[in-house]
Write a protein that holds these residues in place. Structure first.
Motif, PDB file in Angstrom:
ATOM      1  N   THR A 113       0.836  -1.195   0.000  1.00  0.00           N
ATOM      2  CA  THR A 113       0.000   0.000   0.000  1.00  0.00           C
ATOM      3  C   THR A 113       0.870   1.243   0.000  1.00  0.00           C
ATOM      4  OG1 THR A 113      -1.805  -1.110   1.162  1.00  0.00           O
ATOM      5  CG2 THR A 113      -1.773   1.291   1.257  1.00  0.00           C
ATOM      6  N   LEU A 114       0.632   2.127  -0.956  1.00  0.00           N
ATOM      7  CA  LEU A 114       1.371   3.384  -1.045  1.00  0.00           C
ATOM      8  C   LEU A 114       0.663   4.507  -0.296  1.00  0.00           C
ATOM      9  CD1 LEU A 114       2.301   3.224  -4.833  1.00  0.00           C
ATOM     10  CD2 LEU A 114       3.804   2.765  -2.903  1.00  0.00           C
ATOM     11  N   SER A 115      -0.663   4.461  -0.265  1.00  0.00           N
ATOM     12  CA  SER A 115      -1.439   5.460   0.461  1.00  0.00           C
ATOM     13  C   SER A 115      -2.708   4.776   0.957  1.00  0.00           C
ATOM     14  CB  SER A 115      -1.789   6.644  -0.447  1.00  0.00           C
ATOM     15  OG  SER A 115      -2.449   7.670   0.266  1.00  0.00           O
ATOM     16  N   PRO A 116      -3.034   4.908   2.246  1.00  0.00           N
ATOM     17  CA  PRO A 116      -4.161   4.152   2.795  1.00  0.00           C
ATOM     18  C   PRO A 116      -5.504   4.655   2.298  1.00  0.00           C
ATOM     19  CG  PRO A 116      -3.292   5.681   4.430  1.00  0.00           C
ATOM     20  CD  PRO A 116      -2.348   5.728   3.261  1.00  0.00           C
TER      21      PRO A 116
ATOM     22  N   ALA B  93     -10.707   4.064  -2.183  1.00  0.00           N
ATOM     23  CA  ALA B  93      -9.819   2.899  -2.132  1.00  0.00           C
ATOM     24  C   ALA B  93      -8.368   3.337  -1.966  1.00  0.00           C
ATOM     25  CB  ALA B  93      -9.970   2.076  -3.401  1.00  0.00           C
ATOM     26  N   PRO B  94      -7.540   2.488  -1.365  1.00  0.00           N
ATOM     27  CA  PRO B  94      -6.124   2.838  -1.197  1.00  0.00           C
ATOM     28  C   PRO B  94      -5.383   2.820  -2.522  1.00  0.00           C
ATOM     29  CG  PRO B  94      -6.482   0.556  -0.564  1.00  0.00           C
ATOM     30  CD  PRO B  94      -7.853   1.154  -0.821  1.00  0.00           C
ATOM     31  N   THR B  95      -4.261   3.499  -2.559  1.00  0.00           N
ATOM     32  CA  THR B  95      -3.346   3.392  -3.696  1.00  0.00           C
ATOM     33  C   THR B  95      -2.409   2.233  -3.414  1.00  0.00           C
ATOM     34  OG1 THR B  95      -3.441   5.753  -4.200  1.00  0.00           O
ATOM     35  CG2 THR B  95      -1.531   4.533  -5.015  1.00  0.00           C
TER      36      THR B  95
ATOM     37  N   ASP C   9      -4.627   3.026  -8.622  1.00  0.00           N
ATOM     38  CA  ASP C   9      -4.559   4.407  -8.144  1.00  0.00           C
ATOM     39  C   ASP C   9      -5.851   5.158  -8.444  1.00  0.00           C
ATOM     40  OD1 ASP C   9      -3.171   6.633  -6.980  1.00  0.00           O
ATOM     41  OD2 ASP C   9      -2.753   7.417  -8.980  1.00  0.00           O
ATOM     42  N   PHE C  10      -6.983   4.461  -8.416  1.00  0.00           N
ATOM     43  CA  PHE C  10      -8.248   5.107  -8.750  1.00  0.00           C
ATOM     44  C   PHE C  10      -8.900   5.777  -7.539  1.00  0.00           C
ATOM     45  CE2 PHE C  10      -7.874   2.327 -12.455  1.00  0.00           C
ATOM     46  CZ  PHE C  10      -8.231   3.209 -13.459  1.00  0.00           C
ATOM     47  N   GLY C  11      -8.540   5.360  -6.339  1.00  0.00           N
ATOM     48  CA  GLY C  11      -9.099   5.986  -5.154  1.00  0.00           C
ATOM     49  C   GLY C  11      -8.523   7.386  -4.931  1.00  0.00           C
TER      50      GLY C  11
END
Length: 355
Positions: free
Chosen positions: A34-37, A78-80, A194-196
């Protein structure tokens, strides 16, 4: 130059003839992180007049109920995430690894290609199928994912079957310098979800805007009307009185009128930067204006009744901006009409921009 081949495209194509669909590529990743929660945010209600939703006869590009989304509520973003694949293949726009595959661009040939002539140690594909298809997705999503790819390896995009007139300049201004590939073998390949609309994606969006605005003299102004005309992909949606609406907003509200199809990127960015309101027919052309929206500004989408779309609602609300719409009335196949009085009344509902 190397020469390698794989039977995977042929096996996947043959399998589909017997009802075998393979597996989503993410399911066969060798590593996921996970890059971004994920985040949860309260989405405000869109701005619209009474009885607008009763005109809607069809929706598109909504994961849920688009007619409910405009009423607001809590939204889970969603997370990235990143996915690492060892020994993966890119052939004719499709990535393969074992039983998994992901189509990033529509294949150009009926007979699967099996051979590659390039090998990459560690690459990172930031392109998406939506970005390969629609300019708006490319500008507002794929370009934001480029920094993720550049941090993970050799940033890679898929060769496009058709490139618009604006993409090269946007890439130059944003410092996007990918490897453009039709096929390759990757010892390691990284892909992204990366859609979130995470906090990290918001920061990347702001960095992108700053790069563009650094090129022009951006000053606040009343707004921009983005002309669509007969351009764009997908189902035709021609606004019958588009020219009259643009002229009305220019004369009565001081709007600038922008026809992206007839304008270079430098003029587009300068025209849109600092706009308190952006108005235009639903479609990718609005992406130019979204980048230029002032803090607290508003996007007013003129919606064909049979193609009601809310994808830009999350985009502008992530920046604490506002989403509004007017639903038109059908005038025949691919043609619709928007009442000028309804446009003005909707504009009067909008809160002032913070400029």
């Amino acid at each position: 130059m190397i020469s390698k081949w794989t039977p995977l495209p042929a096996l996947h194509s043959a399998g589909r003839l017997f009802g075998w669909q393979g597996r989503p590529l993410q399911d066969v990743a060798d590593r996921t992180w996970t890059l971004s929660p994920a985040t949860r945010a309260r989405a405000p209600k869109a701005f619209f007049l009474p009885n607008q939703l009763e005109r809607v006869t069809g929706t598109m590009f909504s994961e849920g109920d688009a007619l409910k989304e405009v009423e607001g509520g809590f939204v889970d973003h969603a997370p990235t995430r990143a996915f690492l694949f060892e020994k993966a293949w890119l052939l004719d726009g499709v990535v393969y690894k074992g039983r998994g595959h992901e189509c990033i661009r529509t294949r150009t040939t009926r007979v699967p290609r099996l051979r590659v002539e390039r090998e990459i140690g560690r690459g990172a594909v930031y392109s998406t199928f939506a970005g390969m298809t629609y300019f708006g997705n490319w500008l507002l999503h794929d370009c934001l994912a480029y920094p993720l790819a550049a941090a993970e390896g050799d940033p890679v995009t898929i060769s496009r079957t058709a490139v618009g007139c604006h993409e090269p300049t946007y890439e130059e201004w944003l410092g996007i310098q990918p490897s453009r590939l039709e096929s390759a073998f990757f010892r390691e390949l990284v892909l992204f979800d990366d859609f979130g609309y995470t906090n990290d994606k918001r920061a990347r969006f702001r960095a992108l805007r700053e790069k563009l605005f650094a090129r022009v003299d951006a000053k606040p102004h009343p707004g921009v009307f983005v002309v669509r005309g007969r351009t764009g992909k997908g189902k035709p949606r021609v606004l019958e009185n588009e020219a009259a609406l643009a002229e009305m907003l220019a004369q009565r509200r001081g709007f600038r009128v922008l026809d992206p199809a007839q304008t270079d990127v430098a003029t587009i960015v300068k025209t849109c930067a600092g706009a308190r309101v952006v108005v235009g027919v639903e479609g990718s052309g609005l992406a130019h204006g979204i980048l230029g929206l002032a803090p607290g500004g508003s996007l007013l989408v003129l919606q064909p009744p049979d193609r009601f779309v809310t994808v830009y609602k999350n985009t502008v609300e992530r920046e604490e901006q506002h989403f509004a719409f007017v639903v038109g009335q059908p005038r025949g196949e691919g043609l619709f009409y928007v009442d000028p009085a309804e446009v003005e009344r909707t504009l009067d509902l909008l809160p002032p921009a913070r400029v």
